[in-house]
Design a protein around this motif. Sequence first.
Motif, short mmCIF file in Angstrom:
data_model
loop_
_atom_site.label_atom_id
_atom_site.label_comp_id
_atom_site.label_asym_id
_atom_site.label_seq_id
_atom_site.Cartn_x
_atom_site.Cartn_y
_atom_site.Cartn_z
N UNK A 75 -1.42 -6.98 6.43
CA UNK A 75 -1.72 -7.75 7.65
C UNK A 75 -0.50 -8.49 8.16
N UNK A 76 0.66 -7.85 8.06
CA UNK A 76 1.92 -8.49 8.41
C UNK A 76 1.99 -8.87 9.88
N UNK A 77 1.53 -8.01 10.74
CA UNK A 77 1.63 -8.29 12.18
C UNK A 77 0.80 -9.52 12.56
N UNK A 78 -0.32 -9.75 11.89
CA UNK A 78 -1.10 -10.94 12.21
C UNK A 78 -0.48 -12.19 11.58
N UNK A 84 14.50 -1.37 10.68
CA UNK A 84 13.62 -0.28 10.25
C UNK A 84 12.57 -0.79 9.26
N UNK A 85 12.97 -1.65 8.34
CA UNK A 85 12.01 -2.23 7.39
C UNK A 85 10.98 -3.07 8.15
N UNK A 86 11.42 -3.83 9.13
CA UNK A 86 10.48 -4.61 9.95
C UNK A 86 9.52 -3.68 10.69
N UNK A 87 10.03 -2.58 11.23
CA UNK A 87 9.15 -1.60 11.89
C UNK A 87 8.06 -1.14 10.92
N UNK A 88 8.44 -0.86 9.69
CA UNK A 88 7.48 -0.44 8.68
C UNK A 88 6.50 -1.57 8.34
N UNK A 89 7.02 -2.76 8.09
CA UNK A 89 6.16 -3.88 7.71
C UNK A 89 5.11 -4.18 8.78
N UNK A 149 0.84 -1.20 0.00
CA UNK A 149 0.00 0.00 0.00
C UNK A 149 0.88 1.25 0.00
N UNK A 150 0.61 2.15 -0.93
CA UNK A 150 1.36 3.39 -1.03
C UNK A 150 2.52 3.32 -2.02
N UNK A 151 2.86 2.12 -2.46
CA UNK A 151 3.96 1.94 -3.41
C UNK A 151 3.46 2.01 -4.85
N UNK A 152 4.35 2.35 -5.75
CA UNK A 152 3.98 2.44 -7.17
C UNK A 152 4.74 1.41 -7.98
#
Length: 113
Positions: A62-65, A105-110, A48-51
């Motif tokens: 739904x990465x956290x789930x 940082x990528x994990x924080x974002x995901x 979401x938000x990427x092009x």
Amino acid sequence: MLPAFTLALVIGAFASTAPAQAQSAVDEGRNLAFDRGKGNCLTCHVIKGGTLPGSIGPELRDIKSKYPKREDLVAILNDETQRNPLTVMPPFGRNRILTEKEINAVVDFLQTL
């Protein structure tokens, strides 16, 4: 009285920077994930938000789930071949594409997806 007040100010200053630092890590992770020369997640994943996303990997939502344990995501980004030898996921950590700090940082974002 003055030392207690000073201590309260110092504690308050540290407490107020924690959310800002967390948001900063999320922003850094998003930038890395969308950076075609670094994380390059959009080459394979819809985010979401990427092009111009790719379709090789699953959509990242739904990465956290799906991955409630943070260390699972860190392991995937570091070297997914340890878990799945047939993966096409690049070993970002093993190949030093991303540093440990960048992977976190990528994990924080995901985890916000």
